[in-house]
Design a protein around this motif. Structure first.
Motif, PDB file in Angstrom:
ATOM      1  N   SER B 196       0.839  -1.201   0.000  1.00 51.79           N
ATOM      2  CA  SER B 196       0.000   0.000   0.000  1.00 51.79           C
ATOM      3  C   SER B 196       0.873   1.249   0.000  1.00 51.79           C
ATOM      4  O   SER B 196       0.562   2.247  -0.651  1.00 51.79           O
ATOM      5  N   HIS B 197       1.978   1.136   0.718  1.00 47.14           N
ATOM      6  CA  HIS B 197       2.892   2.283   0.825  1.00 47.14           C
ATOM      7  C   HIS B 197       3.387   2.722  -0.552  1.00 47.14           C
ATOM      8  O   HIS B 197       3.457   3.907  -0.852  1.00 47.14           O
ATOM      9  N   ARG B 200       0.180   3.516  -3.240  1.00 55.35           N
ATOM     10  CA  ARG B 200      -0.498   4.777  -2.947  1.00 55.35           C
ATOM     11  C   ARG B 200       0.184   5.930  -3.676  1.00 55.35           C
ATOM     12  O   ARG B 200      -0.458   6.732  -4.350  1.00 55.35           O
ATOM     13  N   ASN B 204      -1.441   7.514  -7.131  1.00 56.85           N
ATOM     14  CA  ASN B 204      -1.921   8.901  -7.099  1.00 56.85           C
ATOM     15  C   ASN B 204      -1.271   9.732  -8.191  1.00 56.85           C
ATOM     16  O   ASN B 204      -1.946  10.458  -8.926  1.00 56.85           O
ATOM     17  N   GLN B 247       1.253  13.636  -1.101  1.00 60.53           N
ATOM     18  CA  GLN B 247       1.756  12.265  -1.190  1.00 60.53           C
ATOM     19  C   GLN B 247       3.166  12.150  -0.610  1.00 60.53           C
ATOM     20  O   GLN B 247       3.490  11.155   0.025  1.00 60.53           O
TER      21      GLN B 247
END
Lengths: 185, 267
Positions: B196-197, B200, B204, B247
């Motif tokens: 996820s790190h 993400r 984005n 982000q």
């Protein structure tokens, strides 16, 4: 997928064809991964080196220097404030001293004047008392004289009355005794 | 005043749309072309050491870091100038983040976290320059970043706490029968972290850039009415500027959170 290129370049066209197999996502073009990873690691190493050797110590030094300057300035301001406070205290003290001195002088003058006044009053009282005593003495003398004269007059009148009534001169001693006895009574 | 400016821009956009409208209006949307990795010189195969557009834009990010943090602070003024103020602001921002989120003893990881933050920030911002290449839009790049964090956190966790680091998965505040179940869930979530790190960040950035390109393609197709997608692009671009910073921030603060788990595994 479809390229904007019009196929002028053969190698590029081949690369485009390769992308088509990767569902149009260059992100999934695994053949480029080693290249990206290699350059990323180089980049991170360079940034880490720059930061840990140059940038971060420098900024930390600037920040601590600023903190030091601020602390120093605050201390100096505190010192100056303390000095101003001291000066104000000294001024207040001088003012209070002057006021006390003035008060003392006024009190002294007042006391001296009071002493002078008391002295003068006492002397006047003494003089008045002396004069009164003198007057009383004079009055007493006058009164004594008057009594003596009245005695004389009474004896002479008595002798004259006795002579006129009896035709004999009265005995002086008897008359004196009688008059004195009367006047005492 | 700003009203006049707005209408002037509006007229400019419409006139230029009319003037430069392509003769053969048609949809030519290639939103993913911008992410292509190409060699900088020639068109050969991409080997491990081939200088590519990745190399170029990462090097520009390095130059940006040097420009802000080294050249910007070269005067070491007690009363800072503009560049030095920004450099100190970034320094203080990340330093406080590390200290507040990960704890005082995490401060020795500050240069490492600062490196991650600055690289992602500069890569994101440089990627917003039209015609540029965004290195952080590539899952390969973000996956390596996330894997570095994951490995660091795991190694630090075991070195600092030994087997006690496994207490991270043993939720001692839960009722005893639930703990094994929670341990499995915690373990899975721990290993999903790097996924996820990394996704993400790349997701984005990639999505925003692709949307910009799609709107740009509409602008090519709409002729005189191209000003509509152009305004949309302006709005999305503003959003993307925000996303670029957010982000970078999110990646960094999550790194701090993971680091806190490694240093203080007890819940």
């Amino acid at each position: 997928m479809a390229s904007t290129q019009t196929g002028t370049d053969q190698a590029h066209g081949a690369a485009e064809a390769g992308h088509a197999s990767a569902a149009g996502m260059p992100q999934l073009e695994f053949s480029t991964f080693p290249n990206q990873v290699f350059w990323l690691l180089v980049t991170l190493a360079v940034i880490y080196f720059i930061l840990s050797r140059v940038a971060l110590p420098r900024i930390a030094a600037v920040l601590s220097e600023r903190q030091g300057t601020i602390t120093h300035d605050l201390a100096a301001a505190e010192e100056l404030k303390r000095k101003a406070e001291d000066a104000r205290e000294a001024h207040d003290k001088a003012l209070a001293d002057a006021r006390a001195e003035a008060h003392r002088i006024v009190e002294g003058a007042k006391a001296a004047m009071q002493a002078d006044l008391d002295d003068a009053t006492a002397r006047a009282d003494a003089e008045i008392a002396a004069r009164v005593a003198e007057s009383e003495r004079a009055i007493a003398g006058i009164r004594a004289g008057a009594v003596e004269n009245a005695g004389l007059v009474a004896r002479e009148v008595t002798q004259e009355i006795i002579f006129a009534l009896t035709g004999h001169p009265a005995d002086g001693r008897t008359v004196s005794a009688a008059v004195n006895a009367r006047m005492k009574g | 005043m700003s009203n006049i400016f707005f209408w002037a821009m509006m007229v400019l956009v419409i006139v230029s749309g009319a003037l430069f409208a392509p003769e053969h209006a048609g949809l030519a949307i290639h939103p993913m072309d911008q992410f292509e990795v190409r060699p900088l010189f020639g068109h050969g195969d991409i080997g491990v050491f081939t200088p590519t557009n990745v190399t170029l834009w990462m090097a520009l990010a390095v130059l940006g870091v040097i420009g802000l943090l080294v050249l910007g602070t070269r005067r070491r003024s007690v009363v800072p100038g503009r560049a030095q103020s920004v450099a100190e602001l970034v320094y203080g921002f990340v330093y406080r983040m590390v200290e507040d989120v990960a704890g005082k003893d995490a401060v020795k990881f500050f240069p490492y976290i600062m490196t991650l933050f600055l690289f992602i920030l500069f890569a994101n911002v440089l990627g917003l320059i039209p015609m540029s290449f965004t290195t952080t839009s590539h899952i390969a790049v973000t996956a390596v970043l996330a894997a570095l964090v994951f490995v660091t956190v795991t190694v630090v966790g075991f070195v600092k706490n030994g087997a006690g680091f496994l207490g991270l998965f043993w939720v001692s505040s839960a009722p005893l029968p639930l703990r094994p179940v929670l341990a499995v869930i915690e373990l899975i979530s721990y290993f999903v972290r790097p996924v996820s790190h990394s996704i993400r960040l790349a997701g984005n950035v990639m999505a925003g850039h692709a949307v910009l390109k799609v709107f740009a393609g509409f602008a090519g197709a709409l002729g005189v009415f191209a000003f509509l997608p152009v305004f949309a692009i302006t709005a999305v671009y503003a959003l993307e500027v925000l996303v670029a910073f957010i982000q970078a921030y999110v990646f960094t603060i999550l790194t701090c959170v993971y680091l806190k788990d490694a240093l203080h595994p007890s819940h």
